[in-house]
Design an enzyme around this catalytic site. Structure first.
Site, PDB file in Angstrom:
ATOM      1  N   GLU A   6       0.760  -1.236   0.157  1.00 32.30           N
ATOM      2  CA  GLU A   6       0.133  -0.050   0.180  1.00 32.30           C
ATOM      3  C   GLU A   6       0.871   1.338   0.061  1.00 32.30           C
ATOM      4  O   GLU A   6       0.365   2.259  -0.504  1.00 32.30           O
ATOM      5  CB  GLU A   6      -1.012  -0.139   1.157  1.00 32.30           C
ATOM      6  N   SER A  35      -5.262 -11.549   3.683  1.00 31.76           N
ATOM      7  CA  SER A  35      -6.544 -12.122   3.969  1.00 31.76           C
ATOM      8  C   SER A  35      -6.612 -13.662   4.904  1.00 31.76           C
ATOM      9  O   SER A  35      -7.108 -14.654   4.929  1.00 31.76           O
ATOM     10  CB  SER A  35      -7.297 -12.832   2.911  1.00 31.76           C
TER      11      SER A  35
HETATM   12  P1  13P Z   1      -5.507  -8.191   5.279  1.00 26.20           P
HETATM   13  O1  13P Z   1      -5.215  -9.311   6.251  1.00 26.20           O
HETATM   14  O2  13P Z   1      -6.570  -7.524   5.644  1.00 26.20           O
HETATM   15  O3  13P Z   1      -5.862  -9.161   3.858  1.00 26.20           O
HETATM   16  O4  13P Z   1      -4.276  -7.316   4.887  1.00 26.20           O
HETATM   17  C1  13P Z   1      -3.233  -7.957   4.866  1.00 26.20           C
HETATM   18  C2  13P Z   1      -1.904  -7.004   4.937  1.00 26.20           C
HETATM   19  O5  13P Z   1      -1.825  -6.285   4.333  1.00 26.20           O
HETATM   20  C3  13P Z   1      -1.215  -7.088   6.191  1.00 26.20           C
HETATM   21  O6  13P Z   1      -0.074  -5.957   6.060  1.00 26.20           O
END
Ligand code: 13P
Length: 251
Positions: A97, A211
């Site tokens: 991100e 996830s």
């Molecule tokens: P999720 O577990 O919400 O898919 O996010 C994973 C993540 O990006 C952890 O850094």
């Protein structure tokens, strides 16, 4: 096989205010004796408060990013030394991100990792391919390039954790299969051993992220070279995070 302690790390992302800290008390009560190492990375605004809230428990606190310089004219940024000062022992770096939203390159992630080490923090460096890259059969090349570019030379089993987070599996409910995870984690292990030597390469912990939930955790943790998880959404709920910790302890 190196003796790698399992690690369950929660990444709260841009979620959480003071009232979210209550779940940590529940978590510490239920899993304070966990065999696995536990880490929560809240938004920067909560690092100091969380560090106070978990004092005396086995839960550690981390940041989600840091600047590569220690101080200076960088409005809005937080340095590794500041995170350490606020009570953090770890910092997530190069999350997809941040690579996507803030244009972070491998060179930037490498500089940030160096800054984290200079401040005494353990860096959790994230790598992962997009869906388009996977569909073009480029996964291994992409991961290899990210590792080569993002990791400084002074890695050890204590200052570095690598998280494999396929971008297409983050927050989507789509989990990589055990085979897909195993293939990438084995490759990461091979590359770490080649670059840093067998001793260091075998001692760096490799987390899977994307996830991870209580109902898929056991299958993921059974995969060779998976030493824990980097957990987003599920780390905000004590029951879900607790279920994942229980699965990791049992693995
Ligand atoms: P999720 O577990 O919400 O898919 O996010 C994973 C993540 O990006 C952890 O850094």
């Amino acid at each position: 096989m190196a003796d790698r302690r399992k690690l369950a790390a929660g990444n709260w992302k841009m979620n959480g205010t003071a009232d979210t800290l209550g779940m940590v008390e529940t978590l510490a009560g239920a899993h304070g004796e966990a065999r696995s190492e536990l880490l929560i990375c809240p938004p920067a605004t909560l690092v100091h408060r969380l560090a106070g809230a978990v004092a005396g428990t086995s839960i550690a606190v981390g940041g989600q990013d840091c600047h590569w310089e220690e101080t200076g004219a960088h409005t809005g940024d937080v340095s590794a030394a500041m995170l350490a000062d606020a009570g953090a022992s770890h910092v997530i770096l190069g999350h997809s991100e941040r690579r996507a939203d803030h244009g972070e390159t491998d060179a930037i992630v490498r500089a940030k990792t160096q800054a984290a080490w200079a401040a005494g923090l353990t860096a959790i460096v994230c790598v992962g391919e997009t869906l388009a890259e996977r569909e073009a059969s480029n996964t291994i090349d992409i991961i290899g390039g990210q590792l080569a570019g993002s990791l400084p030379d002074q890695a050890t089993g204590l200052n570095l954790v690598v998280a494999y987070e396929p971008v297409w599996a983050i927050g989507t409910g789509k989990v990589a299969t055990a085979d897909q995870i195993g293939e990438v984690h084995d490759e990461i292990r091979r590359r770490l051993e080649k670059r840093f030597g067998a001793g260091v390469g075998r001692s760096v912990r490799l987390l899977y992220g994307g996830s991870v939930k209580p109902d898929n955790a056991a299958e993921i943790f059974a995969v060779e070279n998976v030493d824990g998880a980097l957990i987003g959404g599920a780390s905000l709920k004590a029951d879900d995070f607790g279920g994942i910790i229980a699965a990791l302890d049992a693995a």
